[in-house]
Design an enzyme around this catalytic site. Structure first.
Site, mmCIF file in Angstrom:
data_model
loop_
_atom_site.group_PDB
_atom_site.id
_atom_site.type_symbol
_atom_site.label_atom_id
_atom_site.label_comp_id
_atom_site.label_asym_id
_atom_site.label_seq_id
_atom_site.Cartn_x
_atom_site.Cartn_y
_atom_site.Cartn_z
ATOM 1 N N HIS A 34 41.203 -39.198 17.073
ATOM 2 C CA HIS A 34 42.077 -39.496 15.934
ATOM 3 C C HIS A 34 42.845 -40.794 16.179
ATOM 4 O O HIS A 34 43.028 -41.604 15.264
ATOM 5 C CB HIS A 34 43.090 -38.366 15.728
ATOM 6 C CG HIS A 34 42.482 -37.046 15.386
ATOM 7 N ND1 HIS A 34 42.466 -35.999 16.276
ATOM 8 C CD2 HIS A 34 41.879 -36.600 14.255
ATOM 9 C CE1 HIS A 34 41.874 -34.954 15.712
ATOM 10 N NE2 HIS A 34 41.504 -35.287 14.491
ATOM 11 N N VAL A 176 34.346 -41.034 19.804
ATOM 12 C CA VAL A 176 35.096 -41.285 21.037
ATOM 13 C C VAL A 176 34.790 -40.154 22.016
ATOM 14 O O VAL A 176 34.818 -38.978 21.641
ATOM 15 C CB VAL A 176 36.610 -41.370 20.765
ATOM 16 C CG1 VAL A 176 37.378 -41.587 22.063
ATOM 17 C CG2 VAL A 176 36.905 -42.495 19.779
#
Length: 276
Positions: A34, A176
Site C-alpha cells: 500500500h 511489492v
C-alpha cells in the site's frame, strides 16, 4: 492530515481541491505494498486521498470479514508519516445508506468476473464494483492506484472506468515483495513461521515459469505442469494462463499473458501472479 469520517466532510474537503487528486482505496491493514501505491500518488499528484474501509459486500458468507485486521490508528499514523493529505474512514452506514433489498444492483462484467477468483468467491467482484464506484463518485480523483497483485480486480476496474465513461486514470502498480519474495498481503499476518516457508512455493513457481518462458518455452500446459510440481505441497485453487481478457491461453502471448495462482496455506488463501 485530515481524517474524514463522513461523506459530508469528504465532499466539503474535495471542493477545496483545485489541482490533481490521487486516490488510493484500501481496506486498511496497510503494508509496504500500500505504501508504494501511496508514494506513487504523492509523486504524481498535488493532493492524495486514501480510503480505509473494510467493504462487507465483497466478503462471502464463509469468509473472514469479522476477522479482517483493522489497525486503524497504525494505518492513520502511516498515512500521516508519508504525507497523505486526507484519509476517508467511513462507517458502513455512510457507504451503504440503504438495506440490501433497496440498493441499486451493480454487477461486474461476467466475461471478467465469473472465472478464477469470481468462480471461487461468488459475488465478490460485484461487491468490489459496488464500493469502488461509490468511492470514485465521492472522491472524483484524477488518478486512482491499484496493485497488479489483484490482477483480476485491476482488469475489472479498468473496464468499469472505460464502460461508464469515467474521467479517471487507472494507474496499475507493480507487486511489492518481502525480502523472502512473498508478495505482500494483509493476510500474510495469519501465517506462522512454518506456513510462511511453505508459502514461498508460490513465488518460486512463478519464478521458474518465468525462467522457462525466457528460455523459449511457450506451451502453457508444459509451464503449468512445471508450476504445479513446485506447488504440490499446497492446496492449489488454480494456476491458469490467460490473456488480458482472462481468456485461457494454450501458448504464451508476449505482453498479453497473465499467469495467475491462488493457493491455501493452512486456512490462509494467497494470490500471486506474473505479467508476461
Amino acid at each position: 492530515m485530515r481524517a474524514l469520517e463522513t461523506i459530508a466532510t469528504l465532499r466539503e474537503y474535495r471542493k477545496s481541491l483545485k489541482e490533481s487528486v490521487g486516490f488510493v482505496p484500501t481496506m486498511g491493514a496497510l503494508h509496504k505494498g500500500h505504501q508504494s501505491l501511496i508514494e506513487r500518488s504523492l509523486k504524481e499528484n498535488s493532493h492524495t486521498i486514501v480510503s480505509v474501509f473494510v467493504n462487507p459486500t465483497q466478503f462471502g458468507a464463509n469468509e473472514d470479514f469479522s476477522a479482517y485486521p483493522r489497525p486503524l490508528e497504525k494505518d492513520l499514523a502511516l498515512c500521516e508519516g508519508l504525507g497523505v493529505n486526507a484519509v476517508f474512514v467511513p462507517k458502513t452506514s455512510e457507504m451503504y445508506p440503504y438495506e440490501i433489498e433497496k440498493r441499486l444492483k451493480l454487477y461486474a462484467p461476467t466475461f471478467l468476473s465469473h472465472s478464477l477468483e469470481g468462480a471461487m468467491r461468488e459475488g465478490h467482484f460485484d461487491g468490489v464494483v459496488q464500493v469502488v464506484l461509490r468511492l470514485f463518485h465521492l472522491v472524483n480523483p484524477t488518478r486512482a492506484y491499484f496493485g497488479k497483485k489483484d490482477a483480476q480486480q485491476l482488469l475489472i476496474i479498468q473496464h468499469l472506468v472505460q464502460d461508464l465513461l469515467l474521467d479517471i486514470e487507472i494507474a496499475p502498480c507493480e507487486i511489492v515483495r518481502d525480502s523472502d519474495n512473498l508478495a505482500l498481503s494483509s493476510r500474510n499476518v495469519y501465517l506462522n513461521a512454518t506456513q510462511r516457508k511453505q508459502a514461498l512455493a508460490i513465488p518460486k513457481a512463478l519464478e521458474n515459469i518465468k525462467q522457462a518462458i525466457d528460455k523459449g518455452e511457450k506451451a502453457c500446459e508444459k509451464l503449468k505442469k512445471l508450476g504445479l510440481k513446485i506447488l504440490e505441497t499446497l492446496e492449489v485453487d488454480y494456476l491458469e494462463f490467460c490473456n488480458h481478457k482472462l481468456e485461457p491461453l494454450k501458448t504464451i502471448e508476449p505482453t498479453n499473458t497473465l499467469v495467475l495462482v491462488a493457493a491455501r496455506v493452512g486456512k490462509t488463501r494467497l494470490l500471486d501472479n506474473l505479467w508476461v
